[in-house]
Scaffold this motif. Structure first.
Motif, PDB file in Angstrom:
ATOM      1  N   GLU A 161      10.952  -7.080   6.118  1.00 55.60           N
ATOM      2  CA  GLU A 161       9.995  -8.187   6.236  1.00 55.60           C
ATOM      3  C   GLU A 161       9.294  -8.154   7.590  1.00 55.60           C
ATOM      4  O   GLU A 161       8.090  -8.359   7.686  1.00 55.60           O
ATOM      5  CB  GLU A 161      10.742  -9.520   6.047  1.00 55.60           C
ATOM      6  CG  GLU A 161       9.807 -10.714   6.072  1.00 55.60           C
ATOM      7  CD  GLU A 161      10.530 -12.030   5.832  1.00 55.60           C
ATOM      8  OE1 GLU A 161      11.458 -12.082   5.005  1.00 55.60           O
ATOM      9  OE2 GLU A 161      10.168 -13.016   6.494  1.00 55.60           O
ATOM     10  N   MET A 162      10.068  -7.847   8.640  1.00 52.14           N
ATOM     11  CA  MET A 162       9.527  -7.823   9.993  1.00 52.14           C
ATOM     12  C   MET A 162       8.557  -6.655  10.175  1.00 52.14           C
ATOM     13  O   MET A 162       7.561  -6.773  10.875  1.00 52.14           O
ATOM     14  CB  MET A 162      10.682  -7.694  10.981  1.00 52.14           C
ATOM     15  CG  MET A 162      10.316  -7.913  12.416  1.00 52.14           C
ATOM     16  SD  MET A 162      11.773  -8.047  13.448  1.00 52.14           S
ATOM     17  CE  MET A 162      12.238  -6.351  13.660  1.00 52.14           C
ATOM     18  N   ARG A 163       8.845  -5.517   9.553  1.00 55.69           N
ATOM     19  CA  ARG A 163       8.043  -4.314   9.798  1.00 55.69           C
ATOM     20  C   ARG A 163       6.935  -4.097   8.769  1.00 55.69           C
ATOM     21  O   ARG A 163       6.063  -3.265   8.975  1.00 55.69           O
ATOM     22  CB  ARG A 163       8.944  -3.076   9.816  1.00 55.69           C
ATOM     23  CG  ARG A 163      10.088  -3.197  10.780  1.00 55.69           C
ATOM     24  CD  ARG A 163      10.459  -1.901  11.423  1.00 55.69           C
ATOM     25  NE  ARG A 163      11.630  -2.084  12.266  1.00 55.69           N
ATOM     26  CZ  ARG A 163      11.593  -2.640  13.474  1.00 55.69           C
ATOM     27  NH1 ARG A 163      10.443  -3.035  13.978  1.00 55.69           N
ATOM     28  NH2 ARG A 163      12.696  -2.793  14.173  1.00 55.69           N
ATOM     29  N   CYS A 164       6.963  -4.789   7.651  1.00 57.03           N
ATOM     30  CA  CYS A 164       5.927  -4.567   6.628  1.00 57.03           C
ATOM     31  C   CYS A 164       4.563  -4.964   7.183  1.00 57.03           C
ATOM     32  O   CYS A 164       4.338  -6.123   7.510  1.00 57.03           O
ATOM     33  CB  CYS A 164       6.208  -5.369   5.362  1.00 57.03           C
ATOM     34  SG  CYS A 164       4.874  -5.154   4.157  1.00 57.03           S
ATOM     35  N   PRO A 165       3.628  -4.003   7.301  1.00 53.97           N
ATOM     36  CA  PRO A 165       2.320  -4.358   7.859  1.00 53.97           C
ATOM     37  C   PRO A 165       1.433  -5.087   6.850  1.00 53.97           C
ATOM     38  O   PRO A 165       0.382  -5.593   7.209  1.00 53.97           O
ATOM     39  CB  PRO A 165       1.694  -3.002   8.213  1.00 53.97           C
ATOM     40  CG  PRO A 165       2.671  -1.943   7.824  1.00 53.97           C
ATOM     41  CD  PRO A 165       3.707  -2.568   6.957  1.00 53.97           C
ATOM     42  N   ASP A 166       1.856  -5.126   5.595  1.00 54.77           N
ATOM     43  CA  ASP A 166       1.005  -5.659   4.535  1.00 54.77           C
ATOM     44  C   ASP A 166       1.499  -6.972   3.933  1.00 54.77           C
ATOM     45  O   ASP A 166       0.949  -7.419   2.928  1.00 54.77           O
ATOM     46  CB  ASP A 166       0.850  -4.604   3.434  1.00 54.77           C
ATOM     47  CG  ASP A 166       0.112  -3.389   3.945  1.00 54.77           C
ATOM     48  OD1 ASP A 166      -1.058  -3.546   4.284  1.00 54.77           O
ATOM     49  OD2 ASP A 166       0.710  -2.304   4.041  1.00 54.77           O
ATOM     50  N   THR A 205      12.046   3.371   5.005  1.00 56.13           N
ATOM     51  CA  THR A 205      12.617   4.112   6.141  1.00 56.13           C
ATOM     52  C   THR A 205      13.570   3.252   6.958  1.00 56.13           C
ATOM     53  O   THR A 205      14.638   3.715   7.362  1.00 56.13           O
ATOM     54  CB  THR A 205      11.482   4.604   7.082  1.00 56.13           C
ATOM     55  OG1 THR A 205      10.505   5.238   6.296  1.00 56.13           O
ATOM     56  CG2 THR A 205      12.008   5.555   8.144  1.00 56.13           C
ATOM     57  N   PHE A 206      13.166   2.006   7.233  1.00 55.95           N
ATOM     58  CA  PHE A 206      13.950   1.198   8.158  1.00 55.95           C
ATOM     59  C   PHE A 206      15.055   0.389   7.492  1.00 55.95           C
ATOM     60  O   PHE A 206      15.859  -0.223   8.181  1.00 55.95           O
ATOM     61  CB  PHE A 206      13.031   0.296   8.999  1.00 55.95           C
ATOM     62  CG  PHE A 206      12.251   1.074  10.028  1.00 55.95           C
ATOM     63  CD1 PHE A 206      12.868   1.474  11.211  1.00 55.95           C
ATOM     64  CD2 PHE A 206      10.943   1.448   9.821  1.00 55.95           C
ATOM     65  CE1 PHE A 206      12.186   2.221  12.157  1.00 55.95           C
ATOM     66  CE2 PHE A 206      10.246   2.196  10.759  1.00 55.95           C
ATOM     67  CZ  PHE A 206      10.869   2.588  11.930  1.00 55.95           C
ATOM     68  N   PHE A 214       9.437 -10.108   1.247  1.00 57.10           N
ATOM     69  CA  PHE A 214      10.056 -11.251   1.917  1.00 57.10           C
ATOM     70  C   PHE A 214      11.501 -11.361   1.474  1.00 57.10           C
ATOM     71  O   PHE A 214      11.798 -11.208   0.290  1.00 57.10           O
ATOM     72  CB  PHE A 214       9.314 -12.550   1.589  1.00 57.10           C
ATOM     73  CG  PHE A 214       7.859 -12.490   1.932  1.00 57.10           C
ATOM     74  CD1 PHE A 214       7.446 -12.608   3.247  1.00 57.10           C
ATOM     75  CD2 PHE A 214       6.905 -12.279   0.949  1.00 57.10           C
ATOM     76  CE1 PHE A 214       6.098 -12.524   3.573  1.00 57.10           C
ATOM     77  CE2 PHE A 214       5.558 -12.195   1.266  1.00 57.10           C
ATOM     78  CZ  PHE A 214       5.152 -12.316   2.577  1.00 57.10           C
ATOM     79  N   CYS A 270       3.206   2.433   2.191  1.00 58.39           N
ATOM     80  CA  CYS A 270       3.346   3.223   3.422  1.00 58.39           C
ATOM     81  C   CYS A 270       4.784   3.697   3.623  1.00 58.39           C
ATOM     82  O   CYS A 270       5.027   4.656   4.354  1.00 58.39           O
ATOM     83  CB  CYS A 270       2.871   2.439   4.640  1.00 58.39           C
ATOM     84  SG  CYS A 270       3.851   0.987   5.033  1.00 58.39           S
ATOM     85  N   GLY A 271       5.739   3.009   3.012  1.00 60.48           N
ATOM     86  CA  GLY A 271       7.141   3.443   3.073  1.00 60.48           C
ATOM     87  C   GLY A 271       7.906   3.039   4.319  1.00 60.48           C
ATOM     88  O   GLY A 271       9.036   3.473   4.522  1.00 60.48           O
ATOM     89  N   VAL A 272       7.304   2.170   5.164  1.00 63.31           N
ATOM     90  CA  VAL A 272       7.973   1.741   6.392  1.00 63.31           C
ATOM     91  C   VAL A 272       9.273   0.984   6.067  1.00 63.31           C
ATOM     92  O   VAL A 272      10.320   1.237   6.656  1.00 63.31           O
ATOM     93  CB  VAL A 272       7.017   0.889   7.274  1.00 63.31           C
ATOM     94  CG1 VAL A 272       7.766   0.171   8.376  1.00 63.31           C
ATOM     95  CG2 VAL A 272       5.932   1.765   7.874  1.00 63.31           C
ATOM     96  N   LYS A 324       0.835  -1.209   0.000  1.00 62.46           N
ATOM     97  CA  LYS A 324       0.000   0.000   0.000  1.00 62.46           C
ATOM     98  C   LYS A 324       0.866   1.253   0.000  1.00 62.46           C
ATOM     99  O   LYS A 324       0.364   2.360   0.146  1.00 62.46           O
ATOM    100  CB  LYS A 324      -0.932  -0.021   1.208  1.00 62.46           C
ATOM    101  CG  LYS A 324      -1.961  -1.138   1.130  1.00 62.46           C
ATOM    102  CD  LYS A 324      -2.833  -1.196   2.359  1.00 62.46           C
ATOM    103  CE  LYS A 324      -3.711  -2.436   2.328  1.00 62.46           C
ATOM    104  NZ  LYS A 324      -3.958  -2.974   3.658  1.00 62.46           N
TER     105      LYS A 324
END
Lengths: 272, 61
Positions: free
Chosen positions: B48-53, B18-19, B57, B13-15, B11
């Motif tokens: 992979e750990m922070r992707c909310p969607d 950033t990380f 991978f 979000c760009g998380v 989606k």
């Protein structure tokens, strides 16, 4: 993670949560905890209420119940009492669990029935457009509080502890590995377990309160979360504006379904 | 090491961007996840750990 999605998720992704919403991270933490413990998929039940967080049950491939608003705990209590062998996990949100379902929450904690409650705390009612909830921090803006909320927020961990919960923990979407550990410990614990999962709502909470985007809100969690061990060494001034994460409370008390079995045994003895 | 992205899930979000500590990731013109330079990836799996969607991978090969 890809294998876990194949195994534990229903093939209906992408989910409906907004861009950057932390609910996806918390849901995957629950799945990782279940996988870590090796729970039988057919012996695990997920019950949720209504709200953004409660949509999680629809994506997970277990026996799931998407129940009534605030009423996830009574439904879960019924399931657990009908078959105490089942692992019953409840997914609820801050509005669902502490406002509409607040009374159910304290009494289920008081009963100490072996349920694991994962409370997704995003500080707002997201699905309905950003109304404040009992966990919205004081002076935050919300659709229903354009000049800021006046009410003080619950400390849900303290509330659960006072109500009689025997396992209380808190984790964040940022520290998701720790969240997996505390959820797994909560599921293993024999009694009522509450895990507060602090998550970000960048759209309805973040935008109104100028908290930045999802990445900025995750960084805020990183900066403000202090482990229980570290908090012990800090002064009250240093802890100002911070919150503690980790296992906050653990105690032993008689578990309700075991107590209830005792009643059944006594009644059957009397009948003979 | 291989990075797999699922555009349908992303989606934007760009998380992950950033990380990522090595600037491996970016968003394309449609705002979806794209791999800029896979050779820089150190397989830390933060994305992979922070992707909310569940849209990225990372596999160690």
């Amino acid at each position: 993670m890809e294998k876990l999605i194949e195994k534990y998720y229903r093939p209906r992704l992408p989910h409906i949560w907004c861009p950057g919403c932390g609910n996806g991270i918390v849901t995957s933490s629950i799945v990782k905890a279940i996988d870590k413990l090796g729970l039988d998929q057919d012996k695990t039940v997920i019950v949720s209420g209504i709200g953004c967080s409660s949509r999680a049950s629809g994506y997970l491939d277990f026996d799931t119940v998407h129940s009534l608003h605030g009423r996830a705990l009574p439904v879960a209590t019924g399931i657990k009492l009908a078959d105490p062998e089942l692992n019953v996990i409840v997914i609820t949100g801050d509005g669902d669990g502490t406002a509409i379902g607040g009374n159910h929450f304290i009494h289920t904690a008081r009963r100490n029935i072996n349920l694991t409650v994962i409370l997704f705390n995003n500080n707002i009612y997201g699905m309905t457009g950003g109304q404040f909830s009992p966990l919205t921090p004081t002076a935050s803006k919300a659709t229903t509080a354009p000049y800021g909320t006046l009410e003080r927020a619950f400390d849900i961990a303290e509330l659960a502890k006072a109500a009689g919960a025997t396992y209380v923990a808190r984790g964040t979407a940022f520290q998701s590995k720790m969240l997996v550990d505390v959820i797994a410990e909560g599921i293993s614990h024999d009694g009522f377990s509450l895990v507060e999962a602090v998550t970000q709502c960048p759209i309805y909470f973040g935008r109104q309160n100028k908290k930045g985007d999802a990445s900025a809100m995750l960084k805020t969690q990183r900066d403000n979360a202090v482990t229980v061990e570290a908090a012990k060494k800090m002064t009250p001034e240093q802890l100002e504006g911070k919150f503690t994460i980790g296992v906050l409370h653990k105690s032993e008390a008689p578990e309700y379904t075991k107590q209830y079995q005792g009643v059944i045994d006594r009644a059957q003895k009397g009948a003979k | 090491m291989a990075i797999k992205t699922i555009g349908k899930h992303c989606k934007g979000c760009g998380v992950c961007v950033t990380f990522c500590p090595k600037q491996v990731l970016g968003l394309d013109a449609l705002g979806k996840i794209t791999v800029l330079d896979e050779t820089k990836c150190i397989t830390c799996k933060q994305c992979e750990m922070r992707c909310p969607d569940y849209a990225i991978f990372v596999e160690k090969k």
